[in-house]
Design an enzyme around this catalytic site. Structure first.
Site, PDB file in Angstrom:
ATOM      1  N   ASP A 209       0.851  -1.194   0.000  1.00  0.00           N
ATOM      2  CA  ASP A 209       0.000   0.000   0.000  1.00  0.00           C
ATOM      3  C   ASP A 209       0.883   1.240   0.000  1.00  0.00           C
ATOM      4  OD1 ASP A 209       0.348   0.972   3.018  1.00  0.00           O
ATOM      5  OD2 ASP A 209       0.168  -1.216   3.023  1.00  0.00           O
ATOM      6  N   ASP A 211       0.648   3.544   2.423  1.00  0.00           N
ATOM      7  CA  ASP A 211       0.411   4.111   3.741  1.00  0.00           C
ATOM      8  C   ASP A 211      -0.772   5.080   3.600  1.00  0.00           C
ATOM      9  OD1 ASP A 211       1.265   3.817   6.428  1.00  0.00           O
ATOM     10  OD2 ASP A 211       2.122   5.815   6.384  1.00  0.00           O
TER      11      ASP A 211
END
Length: 286
Positions: A209, A211
């Protein structure tokens, strides 16, 4: 040589280990996350432990870091390949990228970072938290073993947060401002304990991802799990190739990391403490 592997159960299931057996290991630091699975791959002995347990029942804070590293040491491991799921702090490190970091910034708060204490003071050097020789080997394995669709990067800083919650936006933006590269929850204290146990240690991190710094991006467990599963095949390929190509003449400064670091005279260390650390530091206390 015996090569330790710490990661998720998907790694063990994918490795073509032969002559496998499970070994229950008791340690002075409690029970490891699971029994150690031992097997052979390309003529090399491999010892596998799932960091969070087979059912992912241990949080990043409560994982059995001390017992896991001690257990691997006790079955003869001298080098460890770890895996981590991480968030990216850089636009050019998108999800499903692999990173072999060479630095760590520790932002954990509630973890036991040492085997020692209780009347024994050890000041361990940790300037290069990942073994440089193992970093190079894993990065080479990533380059050689993955296909053109997988990007792997050598080097970078892993900022380790406490968790189990993800970052706030302010924290995520702060990490980016520092120039750090990836963020996760499990590098510490594992890397510190591996160094104290004189194990050559490095990790292959899979980006899941961005974040929460990226505009209109909110990291979710579903996203993390989906991308972690997508990363798994590439990580498995890297680990298998790294094991198959591990040189017999491999050398690591980590194997003598305790030399000159014990600040307490041996005769002043309590007997109970000496007994507890015998496997780790016995030769330095003789």
């Amino acid at each position: 040589m015996t090569i330790g592997v710490i990661g998720g159960s998907g790694i063990y299931e994918a490795l073509p280990l032969e002559n496998t057996r499970k070994e229950e290991v008791s340690t002075p630091y409690g029970d490891p996350s699971e029994a150690v699975t031992l097997g052979e791959l390309a003529g090399k002995e491999v010892a596998f432990l799932p960091r969070h347990g087979e059912d992912h029942q241990h949080t990043p804070t409560d994982a059995e870091y001390q017992a896991n590293i001690y257990a691997l040491k006790s079955v003869g491991v001298d080098r460890v390949i770890a895996t981590n799921a991480v968030g990216s702090l850089r636009e050019d490190l998108p999800p499903r990228t692999l990173v072999v970091p060479d630095q760590i910034f520790d932002r954990t708060k509630h973890r036991q970072p040492t085997f020692f204490g209780d009347g024994m003071v050890v000041h361990m050097g940790f300037a290069d938290p990942y073994c440089p020789e193992m970093v190079d080997h894993l990065a080479t394995a990533a380059e050689e073993a993955t296909d053109d669709d997988t990007t792997a990067e050598e080097g970078g800083t892993y900022v380790c947060i406490e968790g189990p919650q993800y970052s706030t936006r302010a924290e995520s933006e702060f990490y980016r401002d520092q120039g750090w590269d990836i963020v996760g929850m499990t590098a510490i204290p594992e890397a510190k304990l591996a160094r104290e146990a004189e194990l050559s240690y490095a990790t292959v991190a899979g980006v899941t991802d961005y974040d929460v710094w990226k505009q209109d991006n909110e990291v979710t467990l579903q996203e993390v799990l989906e991308n972690a599963e997508a990363n798994q095949e590439a990580i498995n390929q890297v680990i298998e190739h790294a094991i198959r190509t591990m040189p017999g003449d491999f050398e690591s400064d980590a194997w003598s990391a305790l030399e000159g670091t014990i600040n307490t005279p041996a005769d002043a260390i309590p007997e109970e403490t000496r007994d507890r650390v015998e496997l780790l530091a016995g030769e330095y206390l003789a």
